[in-house]
Scaffold this motif. Sequence first.
Motif, PDB file in Angstrom:
ATOM      1  N   SER A  88      46.474  52.219  42.762  1.00 55.54           N
ATOM      2  CA  SER A  88      45.867  51.377  43.792  1.00 55.54           C
ATOM      3  C   SER A  88      44.278  51.382  43.674  1.00 55.54           C
ATOM      4  O   SER A  88      43.726  50.777  44.229  1.00 55.54           O
ATOM      5  CB  SER A  88      46.255  51.726  45.178  1.00 55.54           C
ATOM      6  N   GLN A  97      51.153  52.682  44.056  1.00 61.68           N
ATOM      7  CA  GLN A  97      50.691  52.198  45.281  1.00 61.68           C
ATOM      8  C   GLN A  97      50.203  50.855  45.132  1.00 61.68           C
ATOM      9  O   GLN A  97      49.293  50.637  44.011  1.00 61.68           O
ATOM     10  CB  GLN A  97      50.233  52.939  46.073  1.00 61.68           C
ATOM     11  N   ASN A  99      47.019  48.392  46.453  1.00 62.18           N
ATOM     12  CA  ASN A  99      45.711  48.220  47.242  1.00 62.18           C
ATOM     13  C   ASN A  99      45.562  47.172  48.141  1.00 62.18           C
ATOM     14  O   ASN A  99      45.894  45.944  47.504  1.00 62.18           O
ATOM     15  CB  ASN A  99      44.516  48.430  46.543  1.00 62.18           C
ATOM     16  N   ARG A 105      46.257  41.697  47.494  1.00 62.19           N
ATOM     17  CA  ARG A 105      46.607  42.878  46.814  1.00 62.19           C
ATOM     18  C   ARG A 105      46.328  43.160  45.441  1.00 62.19           C
ATOM     19  O   ARG A 105      45.727  42.206  44.656  1.00 62.19           O
ATOM     20  CB  ARG A 105      48.254  42.785  46.834  1.00 62.19           C
ATOM     21  N   ILE A 107      46.388  46.194  41.863  1.00 60.00           N
ATOM     22  CA  ILE A 107      46.805  47.362  41.004  1.00 60.00           C
ATOM     23  C   ILE A 107      45.867  47.420  39.887  1.00 60.00           C
ATOM     24  O   ILE A 107      45.211  46.430  39.425  1.00 60.00           O
ATOM     25  CB  ILE A 107      48.276  47.198  40.856  1.00 60.00           C
TER      26      ILE A 107
END
Length: 132
Positions: A88, A97, A99, A105, A107
């Motif tokens: 993330s 995860q 972010n 969103r 990654i």
Amino acid sequence: MPIQLDHTIVPSHTRDTSAQQLAQLLGVPCGPASAGPFYAVYVNDGLTLDFIQTDEPFPAYHYCFRVDDQEFDRILARIQSAGLPYRSTVRGPDNGQINTDYGGRMIYWNAPDGHQWEMLTASYARQPEEEK
């Protein structure tokens, strides 16, 4: 016509394999370029990533792809299906995860050659223009 980035060269120690992996994850075509010693990833109608084979050392480069939410889900599913670690944060541990700090969103994951790929749904570098 606005200025557009047409192509860029991506140095690689595993040209074909690295290009094919990225193309598969993004769900875009790839293949030997029509000109030059490149293996091309056709990101969209206007951008090509030309992977070039080299035995020389090179720095790891960072490439970011902005996608919509549906494409994000499809690409993330392919990354997960391939068992590739992702994270993330740009320099954090591979935590699997997503972010959500910037209204979308995002990654990050690394290519075998060390290049860093980023995928996001909302640009934090370019905020949307306010409605007039």
